[in-house]
Write a protein that holds these residues in place. Structure first.
Motif, PDB file in Angstrom:
ATOM      1  N   ALA A 156      34.540  26.324  34.130  1.00  0.00           N
ATOM      2  CA  ALA A 156      33.609  26.261  35.258  1.00  0.00           C
ATOM      3  C   ALA A 156      34.058  27.198  36.376  1.00  0.00           C
ATOM      4  CB  ALA A 156      33.490  24.825  35.778  1.00  0.00           C
ATOM      5  N   LEU A 157      35.353  27.247  36.631  1.00  0.00           N
ATOM      6  CA  LEU A 157      35.881  28.143  37.657  1.00  0.00           C
ATOM      7  C   LEU A 157      35.653  29.599  37.275  1.00  0.00           C
ATOM      8  CD1 LEU A 157      37.439  28.560  40.279  1.00  0.00           C
ATOM      9  CD2 LEU A 157      39.561  28.383  38.965  1.00  0.00           C
ATOM     10  N   ALA A 158      35.900  29.925  36.018  1.00  0.00           N
ATOM     11  CA  ALA A 158      35.675  31.296  35.554  1.00  0.00           C
ATOM     12  C   ALA A 158      34.190  31.656  35.676  1.00  0.00           C
ATOM     13  CB  ALA A 158      36.154  31.460  34.116  1.00  0.00           C
ATOM     14  N   ASP A 159      33.302  30.729  35.310  1.00  0.00           N
ATOM     15  CA  ASP A 159      31.862  30.975  35.428  1.00  0.00           C
ATOM     16  C   ASP A 159      31.465  31.170  36.888  1.00  0.00           C
ATOM     17  OD1 ASP A 159      31.692  30.688  32.698  1.00  0.00           O
ATOM     18  OD2 ASP A 159      30.799  28.672  32.761  1.00  0.00           O
ATOM     19  N   THR A 160      32.030  30.351  37.772  1.00  0.00           N
ATOM     20  CA  THR A 160      31.727  30.461  39.199  1.00  0.00           C
ATOM     21  C   THR A 160      32.201  31.795  39.752  1.00  0.00           C
ATOM     22  OG1 THR A 160      31.864  28.072  39.463  1.00  0.00           O
ATOM     23  CG2 THR A 160      32.093  29.387  41.462  1.00  0.00           C
ATOM     24  N   ARG A 161      33.400  32.187  39.367  1.00  0.00           N
ATOM     25  CA  ARG A 161      33.928  33.480  39.830  1.00  0.00           C
ATOM     26  C   ARG A 161      33.075  34.638  39.323  1.00  0.00           C
ATOM     27  NH1 ARG A 161      40.370  32.315  39.007  1.00  0.00           N
ATOM     28  NH2 ARG A 161      40.686  31.278  41.012  1.00  0.00           N
ATOM     29  N   ALA A 162      32.664  34.551  38.070  1.00  0.00           N
ATOM     30  CA  ALA A 162      31.827  35.609  37.506  1.00  0.00           C
ATOM     31  C   ALA A 162      30.481  35.672  38.232  1.00  0.00           C
ATOM     32  CB  ALA A 162      31.609  35.384  36.010  1.00  0.00           C
ATOM     33  N   ALA A 163      29.893  34.525  38.523  1.00  0.00           N
ATOM     34  CA  ALA A 163      28.615  34.487  39.233  1.00  0.00           C
ATOM     35  C   ALA A 163      28.774  35.032  40.652  1.00  0.00           C
ATOM     36  CB  ALA A 163      28.068  33.062  39.270  1.00  0.00           C
ATOM     37  N   ALA A 164      29.863  34.683  41.317  1.00  0.00           N
ATOM     38  CA  ALA A 164      30.101  35.184  42.673  1.00  0.00           C
ATOM     39  C   ALA A 164      30.304  36.698  42.662  1.00  0.00           C
ATOM     40  CB  ALA A 164      31.310  34.488  43.287  1.00  0.00           C
ATOM     41  N   ALA A 165      31.034  37.190  41.686  1.00  0.00           N
ATOM     42  CA  ALA A 165      31.257  38.638  41.584  1.00  0.00           C
ATOM     43  C   ALA A 165      29.937  39.362  41.318  1.00  0.00           C
ATOM     44  CB  ALA A 165      32.264  38.936  40.479  1.00  0.00           C
ATOM     45  N   GLU A 166      29.111  38.791  40.461  1.00  0.00           N
ATOM     46  CA  GLU A 166      27.809  39.403  40.172  1.00  0.00           C
ATOM     47  C   GLU A 166      26.926  39.399  41.418  1.00  0.00           C
ATOM     48  OE1 GLU A 166      24.770  41.386  38.734  1.00  0.00           O
ATOM     49  OE2 GLU A 166      26.706  41.204  37.743  1.00  0.00           O
ATOM     50  N   GLN A 167      26.948  38.308  42.146  1.00  0.00           N
ATOM     51  CA  GLN A 167      26.148  38.240  43.368  1.00  0.00           C
ATOM     52  C   GLN A 167      26.639  39.265  44.392  1.00  0.00           C
ATOM     53  OE1 GLN A 167      25.690  34.333  44.928  1.00  0.00           O
ATOM     54  NE2 GLN A 167      24.260  34.972  46.499  1.00  0.00           N
ATOM     55  N   LEU A 168      27.941  39.434  44.496  1.00  0.00           N
ATOM     56  CA  LEU A 168      28.494  40.433  45.410  1.00  0.00           C
ATOM     57  C   LEU A 168      28.069  41.837  44.991  1.00  0.00           C
ATOM     58  CD1 LEU A 168      30.278  40.980  47.852  1.00  0.00           C
ATOM     59  CD2 LEU A 168      32.251  41.001  46.314  1.00  0.00           C
TER      60      LEU A 168
END
Length: 135
Positions: free
Chosen positions: A97-109
């Motif tokens: 879940a943390l990896a998915d959240t980080r990936a989503a945040a990076a994509e949003q950035l």
């Protein structure tokens, strides 16, 4: 490949491997500490897992526990193993879940950076040229 749960040992061999008398194995079975497989004719058959359990029971009784104490320790050890497995599963789930959240945040950035339009900014000195103003 050796199957730890394959019941192959007769009671005399199991007792010898565990370092106890066959009658002791019968007592352990009556007390619910071990549950060997049975053949069609009713003979007991012990697996390597059963032998390992019998050795653990012997360790605990040699340390001074009675059979009720041994049973409780075995129950607690089983609960502990289950809790550790659950903890590990939850840890893996949290890490995913943390990896998915980080990936989503990076994509949003990245998406936000694509939306930015660079502006050209010049520095201009301000002069107030209105009448009556002095600087």
């Amino acid at each position: 490949m050796h199957d730890q749960n394959r019941a192959v040992y007769v009671i005399s061999v199991a007792a010898e491997l565990a370092g106890v008398h066959p009658q002791t194995l019968r007592i352990y079975e009556r007390k619910g500490l071990v549950d060997p497989a049975r053949t069609g004719g009713g003979s007991r058959r012990y697996s390597q897992s059963d032998i390992d359990l019998l050795r653990r029971i012997q360790e605990l009784t040699n340390e001074g526990l009675n059979l009720m104490g041994v049973q409780r320790v075995l129950e607690l050890e089983t609960e502990l193993m289950a809790a550790r497995a659950e903890t590990e599963a939850l840890r893996e789930q949290a890490n995913r879940a943390l990896a998915d959240t980080r990936a989503a945040a990076a994509e949003q950035l990245r998406a936000q950076r694509r939306d930015l339009v660079p502006l050209r900014q010049d520095v201009v000195l301000y002069r107030d040229n209105r009448p009556g103003r002095t600087r």
